[in-house]
Design a protein around this motif. Structure first.
Motif, PDB file in Angstrom:
ATOM      1  N   ALA A  83      37.165  -1.885  32.221  1.00 18.85           N
ATOM      2  CA  ALA A  83      37.824  -1.442  33.451  1.00 18.85           C
ATOM      3  C   ALA A  83      38.768  -0.282  33.177  1.00 18.85           C
ATOM      4  O   ALA A  83      38.857   0.663  33.976  1.00 18.85           O
ATOM      5  CB  ALA A  83      38.579  -2.612  34.084  1.00 18.85           C
ATOM      6  N   LEU A  84      39.479  -0.327  32.046  1.00 21.93           N
ATOM      7  CA  LEU A  84      40.318   0.814  31.671  1.00 21.93           C
ATOM      8  C   LEU A  84      39.481   2.063  31.467  1.00 21.93           C
ATOM      9  O   LEU A  84      39.911   3.180  31.803  1.00 21.93           O
ATOM     10  CB  LEU A  84      41.089   0.493  30.382  1.00 21.93           C
ATOM     11  CG  LEU A  84      42.193  -0.551  30.467  1.00 21.93           C
ATOM     12  CD1 LEU A  84      42.761  -0.810  29.074  1.00 21.93           C
ATOM     13  CD2 LEU A  84      43.295  -0.105  31.405  1.00 21.93           C
ATOM     14  N   LEU A  85      38.273   1.889  30.942  1.00 21.33           N
ATOM     15  CA  LEU A  85      37.392   3.022  30.672  1.00 21.33           C
ATOM     16  C   LEU A  85      36.972   3.727  31.959  1.00 21.33           C
ATOM     17  O   LEU A  85      36.997   4.963  32.045  1.00 21.33           O
ATOM     18  CB  LEU A  85      36.167   2.536  29.901  1.00 21.33           C
ATOM     19  CG  LEU A  85      35.007   3.527  29.749  1.00 21.33           C
ATOM     20  CD1 LEU A  85      35.426   4.711  28.898  1.00 21.33           C
ATOM     21  CD2 LEU A  85      33.805   2.830  29.134  1.00 21.33           C
ATOM     22  N   ILE A  86      36.599   2.969  32.983  1.00 22.17           N
ATOM     23  CA  ILE A  86      36.073   3.599  34.197  1.00 22.17           C
ATOM     24  C   ILE A  86      37.161   3.851  35.240  1.00 22.17           C
ATOM     25  O   ILE A  86      36.876   4.485  36.271  1.00 22.17           O
ATOM     26  CB  ILE A  86      34.966   2.740  34.823  1.00 22.17           C
ATOM     27  CG1 ILE A  86      35.526   1.442  35.412  1.00 22.17           C
ATOM     28  CG2 ILE A  86      33.866   2.455  33.833  1.00 22.17           C
ATOM     29  CD1 ILE A  86      34.548   0.716  36.292  1.00 22.17           C
TER      30      ILE A  86
ATOM     31  N   VAL B 288      37.939   4.954  22.034  1.00 22.13           N
ATOM     32  CA  VAL B 288      39.406   4.977  22.150  1.00 22.13           C
ATOM     33  C   VAL B 288      39.869   3.900  23.121  1.00 22.13           C
ATOM     34  O   VAL B 288      40.882   3.229  22.892  1.00 22.13           O
ATOM     35  CB  VAL B 288      39.862   6.375  22.597  1.00 22.13           C
ATOM     36  CG1 VAL B 288      41.374   6.396  22.808  1.00 22.13           C
ATOM     37  CG2 VAL B 288      39.448   7.423  21.590  1.00 22.13           C
ATOM     38  N   TYR B 289      39.124   3.719  24.208  1.00 19.13           N
ATOM     39  CA  TYR B 289      39.478   2.659  25.152  1.00 19.13           C
ATOM     40  C   TYR B 289      39.270   1.277  24.520  1.00 19.13           C
ATOM     41  O   TYR B 289      39.972   0.329  24.875  1.00 19.13           O
ATOM     42  CB  TYR B 289      38.640   2.793  26.417  1.00 19.13           C
ATOM     43  CG  TYR B 289      39.082   3.923  27.306  1.00 19.13           C
ATOM     44  CD1 TYR B 289      40.169   3.771  28.151  1.00 19.13           C
ATOM     45  CD2 TYR B 289      38.431   5.138  27.277  1.00 19.13           C
ATOM     46  CE1 TYR B 289      40.599   4.811  28.962  1.00 19.13           C
ATOM     47  CE2 TYR B 289      38.846   6.189  28.082  1.00 19.13           C
ATOM     48  CZ  TYR B 289      39.932   6.019  28.923  1.00 19.13           C
ATOM     49  OH  TYR B 289      40.342   7.055  29.718  1.00 19.13           O
ATOM     50  N   GLY B 290      38.301   1.181  23.611  1.00 21.08           N
ATOM     51  CA  GLY B 290      38.141  -0.071  22.892  1.00 21.08           C
ATOM     52  C   GLY B 290      39.363  -0.400  22.057  1.00 21.08           C
ATOM     53  O   GLY B 290      39.835  -1.552  22.032  1.00 21.08           O
ATOM     54  N   LEU B 291      39.906   0.606  21.366  1.00 22.55           N
ATOM     55  CA  LEU B 291      41.136   0.398  20.597  1.00 22.55           C
ATOM     56  C   LEU B 291      42.308   0.063  21.515  1.00 22.55           C
ATOM     57  O   LEU B 291      43.151  -0.785  21.189  1.00 22.55           O
ATOM     58  CB  LEU B 291      41.448   1.656  19.779  1.00 22.55           C
ATOM     59  CG  LEU B 291      40.487   1.965  18.634  1.00 22.55           C
ATOM     60  CD1 LEU B 291      40.794   3.335  18.044  1.00 22.55           C
ATOM     61  CD2 LEU B 291      40.565   0.895  17.558  1.00 22.55           C
ATOM     62  N   LEU B 292      42.372   0.721  22.670  1.00 22.77           N
ATOM     63  CA  LEU B 292      43.438   0.425  23.619  1.00 22.77           C
ATOM     64  C   LEU B 292      43.343  -1.007  24.127  1.00 22.77           C
ATOM     65  O   LEU B 292      44.352  -1.724  24.217  1.00 22.77           O
ATOM     66  CB  LEU B 292      43.369   1.407  24.791  1.00 22.77           C
ATOM     67  CG  LEU B 292      44.395   1.201  25.917  1.00 22.77           C
ATOM     68  CD1 LEU B 292      45.811   1.364  25.385  1.00 22.77           C
ATOM     69  CD2 LEU B 292      44.127   2.186  27.054  1.00 22.77           C
TER      70      LEU B 292
ATOM     71  N   ILE C 227      44.898  12.263  34.438  1.00 23.50           N
ATOM     72  CA  ILE C 227      43.830  11.351  34.861  1.00 23.50           C
ATOM     73  C   ILE C 227      42.472  12.009  34.651  1.00 23.50           C
ATOM     74  O   ILE C 227      41.519  11.382  34.173  1.00 23.50           O
ATOM     75  CB  ILE C 227      44.033  10.938  36.326  1.00 23.50           C
ATOM     76  CG1 ILE C 227      45.258  10.025  36.454  1.00 23.50           C
ATOM     77  CG2 ILE C 227      42.798  10.221  36.864  1.00 23.50           C
ATOM     78  CD1 ILE C 227      45.609   9.680  37.881  1.00 23.50           C
ATOM     79  N   ALA C 228      42.366  13.289  35.026  1.00 24.12           N
ATOM     80  CA  ALA C 228      41.104  14.002  34.827  1.00 24.12           C
ATOM     81  C   ALA C 228      40.749  14.099  33.346  1.00 24.12           C
ATOM     82  O   ALA C 228      39.578  13.979  32.967  1.00 24.12           O
ATOM     83  CB  ALA C 228      41.187  15.394  35.449  1.00 24.12           C
ATOM     84  N   ASN C 229      41.735  14.289  32.499  1.00 24.82           N
ATOM     85  CA  ASN C 229      41.474  14.347  31.058  1.00 24.82           C
ATOM     86  C   ASN C 229      41.077  12.985  30.509  1.00 24.82           C
ATOM     87  O   ASN C 229      40.233  12.889  29.604  1.00 24.82           O
ATOM     88  CB  ASN C 229      42.704  14.867  30.323  1.00 24.82           C
ATOM     89  CG  ASN C 229      42.968  16.338  30.587  1.00 24.82           C
ATOM     90  OD1 ASN C 229      42.048  17.095  30.872  1.00 24.82           O
ATOM     91  ND2 ASN C 229      44.229  16.744  30.508  1.00 24.82           N
ATOM     92  N   LEU C 230      41.687  11.921  31.036  1.00 26.31           N
ATOM     93  CA  LEU C 230      41.350  10.576  30.559  1.00 26.31           C
ATOM     94  C   LEU C 230      39.903  10.209  30.871  1.00 26.31           C
ATOM     95  O   LEU C 230      39.312   9.382  30.179  1.00 26.31           O
ATOM     96  CB  LEU C 230      42.291   9.545  31.201  1.00 26.31           C
ATOM     97  CG  LEU C 230      43.727   9.520  30.673  1.00 26.31           C
ATOM     98  CD1 LEU C 230      44.570   8.566  31.501  1.00 26.31           C
ATOM     99  CD2 LEU C 230      43.748   9.121  29.203  1.00 26.31           C
TER     100      LEU C 230
ATOM    101  N   GLY D  89      27.644   1.664  36.808  1.00 29.25           N
ATOM    102  CA  GLY D  89      26.472   1.918  35.973  1.00 29.25           C
ATOM    103  C   GLY D  89      26.855   2.315  34.567  1.00 29.25           C
ATOM    104  O   GLY D  89      26.207   1.913  33.595  1.00 29.25           O
ATOM    105  N   ARG D  90      27.909   3.116  34.442  1.00 29.15           N
ATOM    106  CA  ARG D  90      28.372   3.461  33.099  1.00 29.15           C
ATOM    107  C   ARG D  90      28.976   2.245  32.406  1.00 29.15           C
ATOM    108  O   ARG D  90      28.784   2.037  31.210  1.00 29.15           O
ATOM    109  CB  ARG D  90      29.404   4.588  33.162  1.00 29.15           C
ATOM    110  CG  ARG D  90      29.941   4.934  31.783  1.00 29.15           C
ATOM    111  CD  ARG D  90      30.954   6.037  31.788  1.00 29.15           C
ATOM    112  NE  ARG D  90      31.467   6.254  30.429  1.00 29.15           N
ATOM    113  CZ  ARG D  90      32.396   7.131  30.114  1.00 29.15           C
ATOM    114  NH1 ARG D  90      32.929   7.901  31.054  1.00 29.15           N
ATOM    115  NH2 ARG D  90      32.814   7.254  28.861  1.00 29.15           N
ATOM    116  N   ALA D  91      29.723   1.432  33.172  1.00 28.67           N
ATOM    117  CA  ALA D  91      30.402   0.288  32.572  1.00 28.67           C
ATOM    118  C   ALA D  91      29.412  -0.704  31.980  1.00 28.67           C
ATOM    119  O   ALA D  91      29.636  -1.253  30.897  1.00 28.67           O
ATOM    120  CB  ALA D  91      31.278  -0.400  33.612  1.00 28.67           C
ATOM    121  N   ILE D  92      28.294  -0.934  32.671  1.00 27.43           N
ATOM    122  CA  ILE D  92      27.364  -1.954  32.205  1.00 27.43           C
ATOM    123  C   ILE D  92      26.598  -1.512  30.973  1.00 27.43           C
ATOM    124  O   ILE D  92      26.014  -2.331  30.264  1.00 27.43           O
ATOM    125  CB  ILE D  92      26.387  -2.331  33.339  1.00 27.43           C
ATOM    126  CG1 ILE D  92      25.791  -3.717  33.091  1.00 27.43           C
ATOM    127  CG2 ILE D  92      25.289  -1.293  33.492  1.00 27.43           C
ATOM    128  CD1 ILE D  92      24.964  -4.232  34.248  1.00 27.43           C
TER     129      ILE D  92
END
Length: 545
Positions: free
Chosen positions: A406-409, A378-382, A368-371, A464-467
């Motif tokens: 949401a997967l990204l954050i 990469v999350y866009g491809l996922l 989880i920490a590495n993700l 804030g990062r997500a937006i």
């Protein structure tokens, strides 16, 4: 007598005194790095603001009027607070920032009622939720059920009151919407939005002042002020929706804060700053209007915030992208926060720490920490694989973009929530166990209240990062330009960073200087307000602790 020990000799001089040179150099280096970072951020903000506002296009007399009526009084008061009354300074800056933040929040709520949930749909949803709550309360009083039975009954009641079974059993919400006569839209919001806010306001004032009468006055005043706007809105050229939102989302927080300052009696003089700034702005507007001074030809104006993209730079706006960002953040919050916070609670409070399962849990935490550091593309491809290719959803719609971000954050939410839960002293858990509390009671009543400030701070920063993410949106096919705002979570949308990326590629100088700068400034203001909210929440709870 000087020391000759090789391990310590570098730290002592010939007279045996400890050398402070290295410490001073380290302190100066840290200070220089901090100042350099602040300077670079300041230069970037000034560069963007200059392009968005174009201050050189205004008459010098206009700037002189603004400085004399607004800037100078504000600076004088700020210096006074800094030198003689720091507590009043905190009150002053909060009193200035709170209305701005509340106004932005009111704009977001207005977007929700305009594009996502109509007043009648909100009315039906609220009534259905009340019915579900009443049925569950009745069940608890009639039958002492176990945890599993209570959870099953809760899920059953919520499904049949709010969702229903499509094609078989209609929900309470859908039955209400199918009625031939419903309350008028203003009355629907007045009863199901304003009244709950008034109840919370009255409860807060009642407990703060320990007076039933004060709570009734506060709640009644909120409802009366909102109802007055519904009746007299046409007379003051303000729509009833705007009046309701200004009363509840802006007026209530500001009023409660001012009431709290007077009640505590600390820093009351700080309330003079917003009054002085507002009075100066009114005087400045009057002088400029009478003298005919020309102001700056700004790009960031009301038309820019309320219109769609246009090929003509002066007519281009960011409103559909702004609506898309708000709807995407709602999906992100609903999808990421319950899962992230629940995972953090399990990993910290319930997961085994020893044996084979303990090693497996440790491996999960490391991953989880590495993700949390995986590139966003990469999350866009996922997201493209999960929701478009495998899930069969249409690319570029709000639900796909929101779930992908949401997967990204999600790893960020989990890690920050874990740190907040881990910071709760273990002695408090042991004290709760010693008093006979169960694991769930300890987690709910002891751990989570203490960890909530850190959880809120981490989740708001994650939002804030997500937006501001662009790469995942590009991968899932979010449109560069949408001229019509989405009206559902399954509609095509564009987000603010995606719109900015599109403007940056246009050849016209007015787009990548004026229009792009105005859009960047809007995005920066939203991000700064979210980060500022996280900081204020953290500081508030730290003072309470």
């Amino acid at each position: 007598m000087a020391t000759t020990d090789e391990s310590t000799g570098a730290w002592f001089g010939a007279d045996g005194q400890v050398s402070q040179l290295r410490g001073q150099l380290f302190k100066a280096s840290c200070l220089g790095a901090t100042l350099l970072a602040l300077f670079l951020v300041f230069v970037f903000l000034v560069y963007v603001a200059v392009d968005a506002i174009e201050p050189a296009s205004a008459d010098p007399s206009w700037w002189a009027t603004v400085v004399a009526t607004v800037a100078v009084p504000g600076i004088v008061l700020s210096v006074y607070y800094y030198r003689f009354d720091p507590r009043a300074g905190e009150v002053a800056y909060t009193a200035v920032g709170l209305p701005v933040a509340a106004t932005l929040l009111a704009g977001g709520v207005g977007i929700v009622f305009r594009h996502i949930v109509s007043p009648h749909e909100w009315f039906a949803l609220t009534v259905a939720a009340l019915v579900a709550y009443g049925v569950l309360e009745l069940h608890d009083r009639v039958r002492a059920a176990g945890a599993f039975e209570r959870a099953a009954i809760s899920a059953f009641v919520i499904v049949f009151t709010i969702v229903g079974l499509p094609g078989l059993v209609p929900s309470v919400r859908s039955l209400l919407l199918s009625l031939p006569v419903l309350p008028a839209a203003p009355l629907s919001l007045l009863g199901t939005f304003v009244v709950p806010v008034a109840l919370v306001t009255g409860w807060y004032v009642r407990h703060a002042r320990e007076s039933e009468r004060a709570g009734l006055i506060a709640g009644g005043s909120t409802v009366a002020a909102a109802a007055l706007g519904v009746v007299s809105g046409p007379l003051v050229v303000v729509s009833w929706t705007t009046w309701l939102l200004l009363t509840t989302v802006v007026g209530v927080p500001v009023g409660l804060y001012v009431e709290g300052v007077f009640r505590r009696g600390e820093g009351v003089s700080g309330l003079a700053l917003p009054v002085v700034l507002a009075a100066g702005a009114v005087i400045c507007a009057g002088v400029v209007d009478m003298a005919g001074f020309a102001g700056p030809d700004i790009w960031l104006n009301w038309e820019f915030l309320t219109t769609a993209h246009n090929r003509t730079p002066r007519e281009a706006g960011i409103y559909p992208a702004l609506v898309g960002s708000v709807m995407m953040i709602i999906v992100v919050a609903i999808a990421a926060f319950p899962v992230g916070i629940g995972a953090a609670i399990y990993l910290e409070e319930y997961a085994p720490n020893e044996g084979m399962f303990g090693s497996f849990v440790e491996l999960i935490e490391i991953n989880i920490a590495n993700l949390a550091g995986v590139p966003s593309v990469v999350y866009g491809l996922l997201g493209l694989t999960l929701f478009v290719k495998s899930g069969g959803l249409r690319p570029g719609i709000v639900i796909v973009g929101g779930l992908t971000v949401a997967l990204l954050i999600l790893p960020i939410v989990i890690v920050s929530s874990q740190e907040a839960i881990r910071s709760v002293p273990d002695s408090q858990r042991q004290a709760a166990y010693g008093m006979g509390a169960t694991k769930w009671q300890t987690t709910r009543s002891v751990v989570l209240p203490r960890a909530m400030p850190g959880i809120l701070t981490g989740t708001i920063l994650a939002l804030g990062r997500a937006i501001g993410e662009t790469a995942p949106l590009l991968m899932v096919g979010v449109a560069a330009v949408v001229r019509i705002s989405p009206d559902s979570f399954y509609g095509l949308f564009s987000a603010m960073p995606r719109q900015l990326y599109s403007w940056a590629g246009l050849a016209q100088p007015d787009f990548y200087h004026g229009v792009l700068a105005a859009g960047v400034l809007v995005l920066l203001i939203v991000l700064l307000m979210m980060n500022g909210t996280a900081i204020l929440l953290r500081n508030k709870y730290q003072r309470n602790d």
